[in-house]
Structure formats: C-alpha cells, structure tokens
Scaffold this active site. Structure first.
Site, PDB file in Angstrom:
ATOM      1  N   GLU A   1      83.315  52.802  54.780  1.00  0.00           N
ATOM      2  CA  GLU A   1      82.200  53.007  56.310  1.00  0.00           C
ATOM      3  C   GLU A   1      81.199  51.952  55.950  1.00  0.00           C
ATOM      4  O   GLU A   1      80.283  52.222  54.869  1.00  0.00           O
ATOM      5  CB  GLU A   1      82.030  54.289  56.232  1.00  0.00           C
ATOM      6  CG  GLU A   1      81.296  54.537  57.646  1.00  0.00           C
ATOM      7  CD  GLU A   1      79.653  54.317  57.637  1.00  0.00           C
ATOM      8  OE1 GLU A   1      79.104  53.619  56.893  1.00  0.00           O
ATOM      9  OE2 GLU A   1      79.034  55.359  58.292  1.00  0.00           O
TER      10      GLU A   1
ATOM     11  N   CYS B   1      73.690  54.025  59.960  1.00  0.00           N
ATOM     12  CA  CYS B   1      74.565  52.788  60.170  1.00  0.00           C
ATOM     13  C   CYS B   1      75.143  52.932  61.809  1.00  0.00           C
ATOM     14  O   CYS B   1      75.583  52.044  62.150  1.00  0.00           O
ATOM     15  CB  CYS B   1      75.672  52.722  59.226  1.00  0.00           C
ATOM     16  SG  CYS B   1      76.579  54.468  59.074  1.00  0.00           S
TER      17      CYS B   1
END
Length: 476
Positions: A248, A282
């Site tokens: 990720e 993020c």
C-alpha cells in the site's frame, strides 16, 4: 524498557541508540538500542523455524492465540494509547482510534480465517465420479511486514492479524519514527507466552534491518505500508528470490465536488479530513476540484470551518489538531505553500508556526485557493494540513484532472445525481472511490492501482495473499 522481540524472547538491541521524540513537544521520550543486521537474521531464522510447526497448528488454536493476544493488549489499552500519542503526536481521540483499529483487525482475522474454504469440482470431460479436482489453500510461509509511522498499531494489526491466523510466521519492522507501541506488542506477546517465533518485532535502521530482511531468501512475502519509492527499493533489494508483494503505497487523492453537493457537509468533511492527524494519511484529500457554480461559496465555508480548529495535544479539549511528525515534514509544508503562492495561488489563511507551539512540529492548517495542476501541491502527495482548491467547469474535465497522476489509491466524489455518480465511479482511476463521505471497514479492500501499490490490506482479499494454492487431481 523497549526491547526487540525475537524468537519469543525480549532481547536488548545490539545496535546504535534510537532516540524517539514527541512531535508535540520536541522532547526525547525514549532511547533504546536498535536492532542490528545480525538480529534481523536471527528473527528470520526464528520465524522460519516457527513456521514449520505453526503452519500445521489447528486453525482454532491459531485463532485462540490471536484472541488471547488481543485480550492482553486490551488490558493495557491506556498504556498503548499513551505510547501512540507520545511518539506520533496524535491527540487522545486519534490515538484511541489507532489502538482500536489494531484490536478490530485481530478479531476480524481470527474469525475470517475460519472462512477460507477450498473447492472441489468434477472433471468436465468425464462422468461424475471419474475424476475429482480439489483446490485448497496453504499458508505461504514467512512474511516480512514494514509499517508506516502514522498508524503504528493499526498497521501492525493489518500484518500480524492475517499472518498469525493464516498459519504464517512474521517479522514486523515498525517505523523508526514510531516504534514504541509496536514494540510493546512484543512485550505483551512475551508476557503471555505466545508461541516462539510466530511473531517477531525488530526496530532498527532501515539501512541495516530492513535491507537484511528484504535481501533474505527466507521470506515468501514482503508487505509494506509506505511510499512508492520505498516499495521500489524493497523490490530491488528483495530480488534475491521469488517473493510475493503486497504494497500500500503513496497517493494523490482527488476530490470532485459537484454543484448539487451539500456545501455545509462537504466543508466540514474537508476540514475534518485535513486536520485529522494533521493530514498525514495516504488517503487524504490532495487535489480538491470544485464545480465553478459553487466554488466561491465552498471556499468561504471551508475557511469558516477552519476557524473552529485549535492546535493542541493529548487530552486538550475542543476541536484540536496535533503536530506533524517532525520539523522536516512541517517545513516541507512551507515549501509547498510558497511554491503555490509564487505560481498564482492565494493563501487565504494558515501556514504559520503558531505562537506558543514553537517547541513542537506544529503548523496552522492552510487554505489555498485558485490552485493549478502545475503546482507542487497538485503533483506531490501533500501529507499535511494544506487544503488546495481549484474550480472546474464540467465533470469530464474534473475526471481528466483527477486521473492525471501516477498514483491511484483513493478518490472522492461529492454529489447526488445518479448518472454523474456512475460516470465518476467508472471514470476515476483509483483502487477505492468514496461517494459523499462514505468510508471503508475491515471487510472492504484497501487497494491501489498504478504506482499506489499491489495487493490490498483489510478484507478477506488481503487474507488470501497469505496463502498459496494447493491443487490435487484425483482418479478414485
């Protein structure tokens, strides 16, 4: 106090001292000896040995151990929350959320592993019973998990949970910025006698510890929550053997706000997202595109919402925003703001070091209007409390702008017309798309496309990655 957890034992690091600072005060809150490359190798060997028996341990027993670890951590909830807040600067409520996320993951994967079913089916070219095909899953092996600093416990739960439940063994490397709460999981595991080597937690310099873990031929999978650059580095280092990757990585999340959106709700949502943990996630809003019909009105409402936010720490009352992780990260916000202003954007408010908070890594949340796509706030992941807004004319234009990035993690849309929602969902190139403030759960995949990653976290699709296929074709 803080020790490495290797092979079921708490051991002193043999490397150079690691100094952990509280971003809210700038004070050093802990110093401990980091792990060395040799200790990383010891953790790999311990995990490799443990996998041989843990992979054959009954599923119920594995799940029960994970739940036992969860209960022991819950008994130390206050301690964990204090550690998370101190090392990351999170205010109390946000620190609670990080701990709770880890506990949810432990529970979820203990349950979900029981639903990993195989399949059998007959041979299509023969009669029933002439041949059977059986497809089952088996734990993949040793897993290395690299954690990001912004969710030290939440990230740990996403890696420890599926590793333990699936029958894998893992080595967890927390970020050097926020290792304390993760290392404390190791202390709890040692206290309850968790089976040796199934979980190993080592904290030390990436140039030594991470490199050793990546280059080893022992891991069958390496998983990361971090930047795209780090992902590429890991793949280069790990090319010593064939491995699976679950990454990720970075994002550059677009937000499209249509003219039928609820402006009050959208303004409150934008501010909450950007000041929650000072925008250091993020999936945070990075490029906010607003329909020209409502652009001025929404900018004004966002400014109004920002005035409600106060800076603070730990248990300060009110609508508070904490610090950034360090001075370097904070100073980068000044650079992004200056670049935008020099290229024609207007700084409406914020972007300053607040009086009384000089010792920490604080910055007042900033609102930039009339931003363009050539500015750094548009081309780079902001990862901070800067709100960049710009107008658009048509949805087609907004979708084109949204997709003009190498990243594709999260994307957001505000509006209620069904055809436009469908068009945005099909047209926006991202792994996850959230409409009108919706959000994911532990049952939904968190995945990116393009340079934002491979594989996913959360959900049974993440658990899938911790298994290999095992196929049997049988003539009775």
């Amino acid at each position: 106090m803080y020790k490495q957890y290797i092979g079921g034992q708490l051991v002193e690091g043999q490397g150079r001292p690691m100094h952990i600072a509280n971003p809210a005060t700038g004070e050093i809150i802990a110093t401990f000896a980091g792990a060395t490359a040799q200790q990383a190798t010891e953790a790999l060997d311990a995990a490799d040995a443990a996998f041989k028996t843990w992979s054959k341990t009954p599923l119920n027993e594995r799940a029960n151990w994970l739940l036992k670890l969860r209960e022991a951590c819950l008994a130390e909830r206050d301690k964990f929350i204090e550690l998370v807040s101190a090392e990351s600067g999170r205010p109390y409520a946000a620190a609670c959320a990080d701990f709770d996320w880890c506990m949810i993951s432990f529970q979820y994967y203990a349950d979900e592993a029981r639903r990993m079913y195989g399949v059998t089916f007959p041979h299509a070219a023969g009669t029933y019973g002439s041949m059977y095909h059986v497809v089952e899953r088996r734990p993949i092996g040793v897993v290395v998990g690299h954690l990001a600093w912004n969710y030290p416990l939440g990230n740990a739960g996403l890696k420890i949970g599926p590793s333990v439940a699936s029958g894998c063994a893992c080595i967890i490397k927390p970020s050097s910025e926020t290792p304390l709460a993760t290392l404390y999981i190791g202390e709890i595991a040692a206290r309850i006698g968790f089976p040796a080597g199934v979980i190993n937690i080592v904290s030390g310099p990436s140039s030594e510890v991470a490199k050793t873990l990546n280059e080893s031929k022992i891991p069958k999978m390496i998983t990361l929550i971090g930047s795209s650059e780090t992902g590429l580095q890991i793949m280069r280092e790990a090319a010593t053997s064939v491995k699976k990757y679950s990454f990720e990585l970075g994002g550059n999340a677009p937000v499209v706000v249509m003219d039928d959106a609820d402006l009050d709700a959208v303004a409150a949502n934008i501010v909450a997202k950007k000041v929650g943990f000072a925008g250091q996630t993020c999936v945070n809003y990075n490029r906010i595109y607003v329909h020209e019909k409502i652009y001025q009105a929404l900018c004004a409402k966002v400014a109004e919402e920002l005035r409600k936010v106060r800076l603070g720490k730990w248990r300060d009352e009110g609508y508070i925003m904490g610090p950034m992780i360090n001075r370097k990260a904070r100073d980068r916000m000044f650079e992004l703001i200056e670049d935008a202003v020099q290229k024609g954007a207007t700084l409406v408010m914020g972007g300053e070091i607040p009086a009384g908070f000089e010792a920490g890594s604080y910055i007042t949340p900033a609102l930039l209007v009339d931003v363009t796509d050539d500015m750094r706030v548009s081309t780079e992941e902001i990862f901070g409390p800067v709100i960049p807004m710009q107008p658009f004319k048509t949805l087609d234009e907004a979708i084109e702008k949204a997709n003009n990035t190498i990243y594709g993690l999260s994307a957001y849309y505000f509006g209620h017309r069904a055809q436009e929602i469908s068009k945005a969902f099909e047209g926006m190139d991202a792994g996850e798309i959230f409409i009108n403030g919706a959000y994911g759960t532990e049952q939904t995949p968190h995945a990116g496309v393009k340079q934002s990653g491979v594989g996913c976290d959360k959900s049974h699709w993440s658990l899938d990655e911790y298994y290999d296929f095992k196929y049997c074709s049988m003539i009775p």
